[in-house]
Each structure stands twice: as structure tokens, then as C-alpha cells.
Motif scaffolding. Sequence first.
Motif, PDB file in Angstrom:
ATOM      1  N   LEU A   1       0.902   9.579   6.654  1.00 22.54           N
ATOM      2  CA  LEU A   1       1.800  10.679   6.282  1.00 22.54           C
ATOM      3  C   LEU A   1       1.699  10.941   4.781  1.00 22.54           C
ATOM      4  O   LEU A   1       1.588  12.088   4.346  1.00 22.54           O
ATOM      5  CB  LEU A   1       3.245  10.335   6.662  1.00 22.54           C
ATOM      6  CG  LEU A   1       4.292  11.414   6.390  1.00 22.54           C
ATOM      7  CD1 LEU A   1       4.070  12.640   7.280  1.00 22.54           C
ATOM      8  CD2 LEU A   1       5.708  10.867   6.600  1.00 22.54           C
ATOM      9  N   TRP A   2       1.715   9.874   3.987  1.00 19.94           N
ATOM     10  CA  TRP A   2       1.580  10.010   2.538  1.00 19.94           C
ATOM     11  C   TRP A   2       0.192  10.528   2.170  1.00 19.94           C
ATOM     12  O   TRP A   2       0.043  11.311   1.231  1.00 19.94           O
ATOM     13  CB  TRP A   2       1.829   8.677   1.856  1.00 19.94           C
ATOM     14  CG  TRP A   2       3.233   8.252   1.636  1.00 19.94           C
ATOM     15  CD1 TRP A   2       3.631   7.106   1.002  1.00 19.94           C
ATOM     16  CD2 TRP A   2       4.469   8.912   1.991  1.00 19.94           C
ATOM     17  NE1 TRP A   2       5.003   7.010   0.954  1.00 19.94           N
ATOM     18  CE2 TRP A   2       5.543   8.115   1.543  1.00 19.94           C
ATOM     19  CE3 TRP A   2       4.766  10.099   2.649  1.00 19.94           C
ATOM     20  CZ2 TRP A   2       6.878   8.463   1.727  1.00 19.94           C
ATOM     21  CZ3 TRP A   2       6.106  10.446   2.857  1.00 19.94           C
ATOM     22  CH2 TRP A   2       7.131   9.641   2.396  1.00 19.94           C
ATOM     23  N   ASN A   3      -0.847  10.109   2.929  1.00 20.07           N
ATOM     24  CA  ASN A   3      -2.191  10.642   2.691  1.00 20.07           C
ATOM     25  C   ASN A   3      -2.205  12.153   2.898  1.00 20.07           C
ATOM     26  O   ASN A   3      -2.869  12.897   2.162  1.00 20.07           O
ATOM     27  CB  ASN A   3      -3.208   9.999   3.642  1.00 20.07           C
ATOM     28  CG  ASN A   3      -3.513   8.546   3.286  1.00 20.07           C
ATOM     29  OD1 ASN A   3      -3.234   8.106   2.180  1.00 20.07           O
ATOM     30  ND2 ASN A   3      -4.099   7.814   4.220  1.00 20.07           N
TER      31      ASN A   3
ATOM     32  N   GLU B   1       0.831  -1.206   0.000  1.00 20.80           N
ATOM     33  CA  GLU B   1       0.000   0.000   0.000  1.00 20.80           C
ATOM     34  C   GLU B   1       0.867   1.258   0.000  1.00 20.80           C
ATOM     35  O   GLU B   1       0.535   2.252  -0.655  1.00 20.80           O
ATOM     36  CB  GLU B   1      -0.913  -0.004   1.226  1.00 20.80           C
ATOM     37  CG  GLU B   1      -1.956   1.094   1.197  1.00 20.80           C
ATOM     38  CD  GLU B   1      -2.963   0.997   2.330  1.00 20.80           C
ATOM     39  OE1 GLU B   1      -3.654   2.004   2.584  1.00 20.80           O
ATOM     40  OE2 GLU B   1      -3.052  -0.077   2.960  1.00 20.80           O
ATOM     41  N   ILE B   2       1.997   1.201   0.715  1.00 19.58           N
ATOM     42  CA  ILE B   2       2.922   2.337   0.739  1.00 19.58           C
ATOM     43  C   ILE B   2       3.627   2.481  -0.603  1.00 19.58           C
ATOM     44  O   ILE B   2       3.701   3.574  -1.178  1.00 19.58           O
ATOM     45  CB  ILE B   2       3.954   2.165   1.874  1.00 19.58           C
ATOM     46  CG1 ILE B   2       3.239   2.237   3.228  1.00 19.58           C
ATOM     47  CG2 ILE B   2       5.041   3.236   1.779  1.00 19.58           C
ATOM     48  CD1 ILE B   2       4.111   1.828   4.400  1.00 19.58           C
ATOM     49  N   ILE B   3       4.150   1.377  -1.118  1.00 19.53           N
ATOM     50  CA  ILE B   3       4.904   1.406  -2.369  1.00 19.53           C
ATOM     51  C   ILE B   3       4.030   1.848  -3.544  1.00 19.53           C
ATOM     52  O   ILE B   3       4.495   2.539  -4.456  1.00 19.53           O
ATOM     53  CB  ILE B   3       5.526   0.016  -2.638  1.00 19.53           C
ATOM     54  CG1 ILE B   3       6.646  -0.256  -1.622  1.00 19.53           C
ATOM     55  CG2 ILE B   3       6.071  -0.081  -4.062  1.00 19.53           C
ATOM     56  CD1 ILE B   3       7.217  -1.652  -1.697  1.00 19.53           C
TER      57      ILE B   3
ATOM     58  N   GLU C   1      12.748   1.059   6.205  1.00 16.37           N
ATOM     59  CA  GLU C   1      13.645   0.704   5.109  1.00 16.37           C
ATOM     60  C   GLU C   1      12.877   0.150   3.901  1.00 16.37           C
ATOM     61  O   GLU C   1      11.743  -0.297   4.012  1.00 16.37           O
ATOM     62  CB  GLU C   1      14.654  -0.356   5.585  1.00 16.37           C
ATOM     63  CG  GLU C   1      15.458   0.044   6.811  1.00 16.37           C
ATOM     64  CD  GLU C   1      16.461   1.161   6.542  1.00 16.37           C
ATOM     65  OE1 GLU C   1      16.563   1.617   5.388  1.00 16.37           O
ATOM     66  OE2 GLU C   1      17.120   1.574   7.490  1.00 16.37           O
ATOM     67  N   ASP C   2      13.513   0.199   2.752  1.00 19.88           N
ATOM     68  CA  ASP C   2      13.029  -0.516   1.560  1.00 19.88           C
ATOM     69  C   ASP C   2      11.603  -0.123   1.167  1.00 19.88           C
ATOM     70  O   ASP C   2      10.793  -0.967   0.826  1.00 19.88           O
ATOM     71  CB  ASP C   2      13.107  -2.030   1.831  1.00 19.88           C
ATOM     72  CG  ASP C   2      12.935  -2.840   0.552  1.00 19.88           C
ATOM     73  OD1 ASP C   2      13.259  -2.308  -0.525  1.00 19.88           O
ATOM     74  OD2 ASP C   2      12.471  -3.986   0.630  1.00 19.88           O
ATOM     75  N   LEU C   3      11.295   1.176   1.216  1.00 21.86           N
ATOM     76  CA  LEU C   3       9.935   1.619   0.905  1.00 21.86           C
ATOM     77  C   LEU C   3       9.897   2.625  -0.240  1.00 21.86           C
ATOM     78  O   LEU C   3       8.910   3.333  -0.409  1.00 21.86           O
ATOM     79  CB  LEU C   3       9.275   2.227   2.155  1.00 21.86           C
ATOM     80  CG  LEU C   3       9.004   1.260   3.312  1.00 21.86           C
ATOM     81  CD1 LEU C   3       8.530   2.035   4.533  1.00 21.86           C
ATOM     82  CD2 LEU C   3       7.984   0.214   2.917  1.00 21.86           C
ATOM     83  N   ILE C   4      10.964   2.721  -1.019  1.00 27.40           N
ATOM     84  CA  ILE C   4      10.993   3.656  -2.150  1.00 27.40           C
ATOM     85  C   ILE C   4      10.661   2.887  -3.435  1.00 27.40           C
ATOM     86  O   ILE C   4      11.419   2.024  -3.855  1.00 27.40           O
ATOM     87  CB  ILE C   4      12.374   4.322  -2.290  1.00 27.40           C
ATOM     88  CG1 ILE C   4      12.710   5.124  -1.031  1.00 27.40           C
ATOM     89  CG2 ILE C   4      12.401   5.233  -3.507  1.00 27.40           C
ATOM     90  CD1 ILE C   4      14.065   5.779  -1.074  1.00 27.40           C
ATOM     91  N   PRO C   5       9.518   3.182  -4.046  1.00 27.90           N
ATOM     92  CA  PRO C   5       9.110   2.428  -5.236  1.00 27.90           C
ATOM     93  C   PRO C   5       9.868   2.839  -6.484  1.00 27.90           C
ATOM     94  O   PRO C   5      10.357   3.962  -6.605  1.00 27.90           O
ATOM     95  CB  PRO C   5       7.623   2.779  -5.376  1.00 27.90           C
ATOM     96  CG  PRO C   5       7.521   4.147  -4.789  1.00 27.90           C
ATOM     97  CD  PRO C   5       8.520   4.184  -3.652  1.00 27.90           C
TER      98      PRO C   5
END
Length: 255
Positions: free
Chosen positions: A246-248, A18-20, A170-174
Amino acid sequence: MTPQIEKIKKTIEPLRQEIINHKVYSAIKSIEDLKVFMQFHVYAVWDFMSLLKTLQGNLTCTTVPWFPKGAADSRYLINEIVVGEESDIDLNGVRKSHFELYLDAMNQCGADTSKIEIFTDVLKNTGDFNAAFLSSETPKEAKEFVDFTFKIIESGKNYLQSAIFTFGREDLIPGMFISLINEMHKKFPDDIAIFKYYIERHIAIDGDHHSHLAIQMCANLCKDNEQYWKEAEEAVIHSLKHRIELWNGVYRQLK
């Protein structure tokens, strides 16, 4: 990799996806949009450093007189991560923390750094988070993100701190975001060169070398204590939900 680590990874995968795949990335279409993103994200960059230094303080001896503290393996793991996060190199080979590098990137593209700078200045001088949030007019979603991080920090439980450090950050940059930044850099190299470099360092160091170290650290701290693993999984789920919110917040601001 331990069965407990595998279980956490499996449990959080829907949240991670969902984050990616968050709609905020496709909403960033210009440097002006990127500035908004950075003005929210910088709070997560800052509190990551606070989480990092909390772990170092808990797992190593940082006071004098010095005495051995904890397991040497955990000392090594956290100290190795601290070196890269707190004293990396910028584009010119100058030593800087990733937070300072991020501020440089914001300044280069013209993003507003006043809120985060007021926040850190007030907090440094008063130690009062509420005063810092109010003075800086911190966005609600960023405030809630930082509040959760410090709730875990103040718990005093290093296994929870390690868990959200390892799986929540970590590891959340698409790939689509990386492609976007690369395209923007081709058009505006003088505006986002530092941010592009920051993303590349994050992938090369945080997402690769540091993530492996952090997973081992988490496993060392939770050991075979099933209660620790259960609490760790719950904390990571909450951490990822705060990232989504935060992204929302960024998305709502862009729209």
C-alpha cells in the motif's frame, strides 16, 4: 506476555521496520503529497473499522434476544476498543468514529474523498465489492489491501481477525512522519489541524491503551493452540506485506 506473542513480535520485526522506515514518508514534502497519501490510507482506516466490528460481532452478542456469548474477558476487551474507535471525540468534542474523523481531515486539507465515498456508497447499496472498486476507481494497492482484510474477515476465524488487528494495524506510525506533520501544521494550521489531531489520537489511544487490550484479546483467542498461533503468525506476515505494498503504491503515485 506469552512466549507465542514474543515469537510473533520477533518474527515480524523486520517487516515492521520496513514499514516504519518506508521511503514514502520522506517523499511527502507538501500538503499536495499528503493528500495523495490520505487518498490511499483512508481505505485502511475504513477496513480497520470493518475488522473491529467483525470481532465485536464474533466475541459478543449483538442480536436480540440477548444471551451470554464467549468469555466475558474477551467481551470486555473488544467492547472497550470499539468505544474508542467508533465513538471518539473530535477537536470540538463531538462524538465521531475514527473513519469519520479521517474524512473530516481530508476535507479540511482538500484531499479528494470522492473515491472512498463512492466506494462505501456502492458497497452499502449493493454489497458488491467488485462493483464498488470499479465504480470508485480504487487504487490497485488499496483494493488488494481491503481484499486481504476481508479474506480474513470471511474466514470466520476470530483468532486470525484478532491477530491482524493486533499486529498488522497498530503502532506503525514513525517518529519522522509525526515530525513532518508537526512542521506542516506550524505552516498550515488551518489545513491539517484535524489530521494532526487524528494522528495524536491514534498514538494516545490505538498505539497505547488499545494495543495492550488487543494483545490480551489475541492471547485469549489463540490460547495454547499451536496451530492457531502458527496461522495467526502467517496472517500477520501477509497483512504487513500488504501494508508495505500500500505504501509502495503511494510512493509510486508521488513519484
